[in-house]
Design an enzyme around this catalytic site. Structure first.
Site, PDB file in Angstrom:
ATOM      1  N   GLU A   1      39.779  40.968  45.630  1.00  0.00           N
ATOM      2  CA  GLU A   1      38.674  40.145  46.109  1.00  0.00           C
ATOM      3  C   GLU A   1      37.643  41.163  46.606  1.00  0.00           C
ATOM      4  OE1 GLU A   1      37.961  36.282  48.975  1.00  0.00           O
ATOM      5  OE2 GLU A   1      39.132  37.943  49.775  1.00  0.00           O
TER       6      GLU A   1
ATOM      7  N   ASP B   1      43.342  40.317  49.455  1.00  0.00           N
ATOM      8  CA  ASP B   1      42.346  39.600  50.247  1.00  0.00           C
ATOM      9  C   ASP B   1      41.333  40.589  50.823  1.00  0.00           C
ATOM     10  OD1 ASP B   1      41.400  37.213  51.770  1.00  0.00           O
ATOM     11  OD2 ASP B   1      42.070  38.412  53.489  1.00  0.00           O
TER      12      ASP B   1
END
Length: 696
Positions: free
Chosen positions: A377, A340
């Protein structure tokens, strides 16, 4: 006074059981005193069973505080109180009234009395704090299980939420196991039938469900309090050791079914939030070490958008991140990680972007992680966007531009044909220069963050009122199109158009070069009622409604057949390390418009076709993508041009099921030299090739 066996050891960190007891070790550079607290039961927490005060002379080596406590067994609950200066202006936030989690704890229990607010204010939190759990990770029979190492070219990722997958009453899972790792096990046959090959689980590290607006719950789990412990409420067992074993049961069962397990990991921030947030663990252990602080050291750098940012390139934090990843691979057998806001891991302790971030190179080069899927990401909440240029040689990237450009093309935007063509080829404009494998691009149209695929074709704007932030939260740039009506519609023409658009998106994602990812429930047109930021909706807004499987059987069938063909892709280019640019040059791609060899790249064009010759499966493919709102007649390449069989139609998204996609062997033969592509549709044709004269 030198530490002896009775005083414990600095290594390993965390709580390590042995036949005679447990060794405890925790890092704190600036602490002046540490107490280890042992608790008898998670819901009888006002009283500690035992307090072990650590002597700085005997129980500290370097900045590691340690103790060996005899007769302690796995399942023991514990925590720390840490003394030191409370001087926020210098980054020090020690508060011995707070019971703290061990950063290396393999288990965490949450009492019914847990209160995030209490941890924000002065006062003792012994009765309201989460507790760490002593776990013997060796006490499990893996029965020969190991990570699967499936080739990326034959991987289809299914991004899903453990709780949301089976929590809905229609799931058919027993009340006890709904929303748990055990519940997911019961649904493995569904995943196999759907044809996906990997599940990417939204965060399963223990998180703070109270980190959300009042009256709601943190559902997604991007609020970690531990990097080693599985989330307690995802276990159907209430005992302290239940979550660890149940998670491993799930991994073992998924592996037996041929499904990899990828974890969505959050190493960019914690649930402790900003300067007004709760003291749960790292803040009270050594705030200035674990977090990036601002120029005003009483405040936190907020590159995550959630209040704080982990100091990931500090040696202690780097070690914790690496130790966590190794643990989940070695002890828990996971197959990969999606990071993330991975770009945050490229920032130094001042927040500056580093050209060669140590932690990212540590992860990529660690031999224990070799062969593990690493997915970034490649952006953060402070505007850093590194898609196509993320550091390293082995990272794959969520391709946010694929998402945006494919959405724009199919909703009929001008000037999108070239960008769509680039997406189909694996985004060489982003990745061609790096001489990397084609699967560096993780292709997706939807994910947990944003609209579901149904809502992408049903809403022109977000509808997040239920989140309690007056619809200010969530992305505004959705590139969605409601097909003429905002929200649900009983108009059969509108519904057919939406279904067609859903199939178009799936077809483009699965046919494009790269590693495809789909979102849980998109295969049955799951809706969130237009909410594109349902992080705090632990209810039917987010849960998978299993009645949709019958209602949207045509979409489910379409996706299953599409996936079944996708996983047959050849892996030779991976074995030979063929780069994306090489693969494209070898594929003999010819672009067309409605006329052969005359692609229309102009601003107002909305359609494109291309022919690909595959020498690997002796097949020639012809794909037509018509995002125009009128039908178009496309010329087809001559059958005599290298072919040994006529064109057959595999997919036409305009047609009703079961003609929209057919079993490969039953594809109907086409007799005409042209094909009428209906409005907003995708067509896939195939034909055999003549034998290669240079072949065997």
């Amino acid at each position: 006074m030198s530490p002896g066996p009775e005083n414990g050891s600095s290594s390993p960190l965390g709580a390590t059981p042995s036949p005679g007891g447990v060794n405890f070790s925790v890092f704190s550079r600036h602490a002046t005193g540490v107490e280890l607290l042992l608790f008898d039961g998670v819901d009888d927490d006002f009283k500690t069973a035992r307090v072990v005060r650590l002597d700085p002379a005997a129980n500290r080596t370097y900045y590691y505080w340690h103790a060996f406590v005899p007769n302690v067994r796995p399942g023991q609950l514990y925590g720390y109180r840490v003394e030191g200066p409370f001087d926020p202006s210098s980054g020090m936030r020690f508060d011995p009234a707070k019971v703290l989690l061990d950063p290396y704890a393999r288990g965490v229990m949450v009492p019914g009395s847990y209160d995030r607010e209490a941890a924000r204010h002065s006062g003792d939190t012994a009765g309201m704090a989460m507790k760490s759990v002593v776990v013997d990770v060796s006490a499990y029979d893996w029965e020969g299980d190991a990570p699967l190492r499936r080739p990326s070219s034959q991987t289809i990722v299914y991004e899903m939420h453990v709780r949301g997958f089976t929590r809905h009453p229609s799931s058919g899972v027993s009340e006890k196991t709904r929303g748990t790792f055990a519940g997911l096990i019961e649904k493995i046959p569904y995943l196999r039938q759907l044809g996906v090959t990997a599940v990417e689980l939204l965060p399963v590290f223990q998180f703070d469900a109270q980190d959300c607006p009042p009256g709601l719950a943190n559902y997604w789990g991007y609020a970690p309090v531990s990097f080693f412990a599985p989330h307690q409420s995802y276990s159907s067992h209430r005992d302290p050791l239940g979550p660890v074993d149940e998670f491993r049961d799930m991994v073992k069962a998924l592996h037996r079914a041929g499904l990899e397990v990828i974890l969505d990991v959050v190493f960019n921030h914690t649930a402790e939030g900003d300067h007004g947030g709760p003291t749960l663990g790292l803040r009270g252990l050594d705030n200035a070490t674990y977090y990036i602080l601002g120029a005003d050291r009483s405040r936190y750098a907020n590159y995550s958008g959630t209040g704080n940012t982990l100091n990931a390139n500090h040696p202690i934090v780097r070690r914790m991140i690496l130790d966590s990843l190794r643990y989940w691979v070695d002890a828990m057998h996971v197959d990969g990680f999606r990071f993330d806001m991975a770009s945050i891991l490229g920032r130094d302790e001042s927040g500056n972007v580093m050209s060669n971030p140590p932690v990212l190179w540590d992860i990529e080069s660690d031999p224990a992680l070799a062969g593990t899927k690493l997915i970034a990401e490649a952006w953060d909440a402070a505007g850093l966007y590194q898609v196509g240029r993320f550091v390293g040689d082995g990272w794959k990237e969520w391709n946010g531009r694929f998402r945006d450009d494919v959405r724009s093309f199919f909703r009929g935007e001008d000037g999108t044909v070239k960008r769509f063509a680039d997406c189909v080829l694996g985004s060489p404009s982003l990745y061609g220069h790096k001489q990397r494998e084609p699967e560096q691009s993780v292709n997706f149209v939807t994910c947990h963050d944003g609209f579901t695929l149904n809502d992408l074709v049903s809403y022109g704007a977000k509808h997040n009122e239920a989140n309690g932030e007056d619809n200010r939260d969530g992305a505004d740039d959705n590139r969605s199109w409601n097909c003429g009506v905002e929200g649900p519609s009983d108009d059969p023409d509108i519904d057919r158009l939406r279904t067609r658009q859903v199939k178009n998106f799936f077809t483009a994602t699965m046919l494009a070069v790269g590693m495809p990812m789909m979102l849980m429930g998109d295969e049955v047109r799951r809706t969130q009622g237009g909410n594109n930021n349902a992080y705090c909706q632990d209810n039917e807004t987010s849960w998978l409604d299993w009645t949709l499987l019958a209602k949207r059987a045509d979409v489910h069938r379409f996706v299953s057949l599409l996936n079944a063909r996708r996983v047959l892709r050849d892996v030779e280019h991976e074995e030979k390390r063929v780069a994306l640019s090489q693969l494209i040059s070898q594929a003999a791609i010819t672009w067309h418009g409605v006329k052969l060899g005359q692609p229309d790249w102009r601003q107002f064009s909305h359609s494109v076709a291309f022919t690909v010759r595959s020498s690997l499966d002796r097949t020639r493919y012809h794909i037509i993508a018509n995002a125009y709102w009128e039908p178009l007649e496309f010329e087809l390449p001559s059958i005599a041009d290298g072919g040994r069989a006529p064109w057959r139609r595999w997919i036409d998204t305009f047609l009703e099921a079961p003609h929209d996609i057919v079993e490969w062997e039953r594809a109907p033969i086409l007799s005409r030299a042209t094909y009428r592509a209906e409005p907003r549709s995708v067509v896939v044709l195939f034909a055999g090739l003549e034998p290669d004269p240079q072949g065997p």
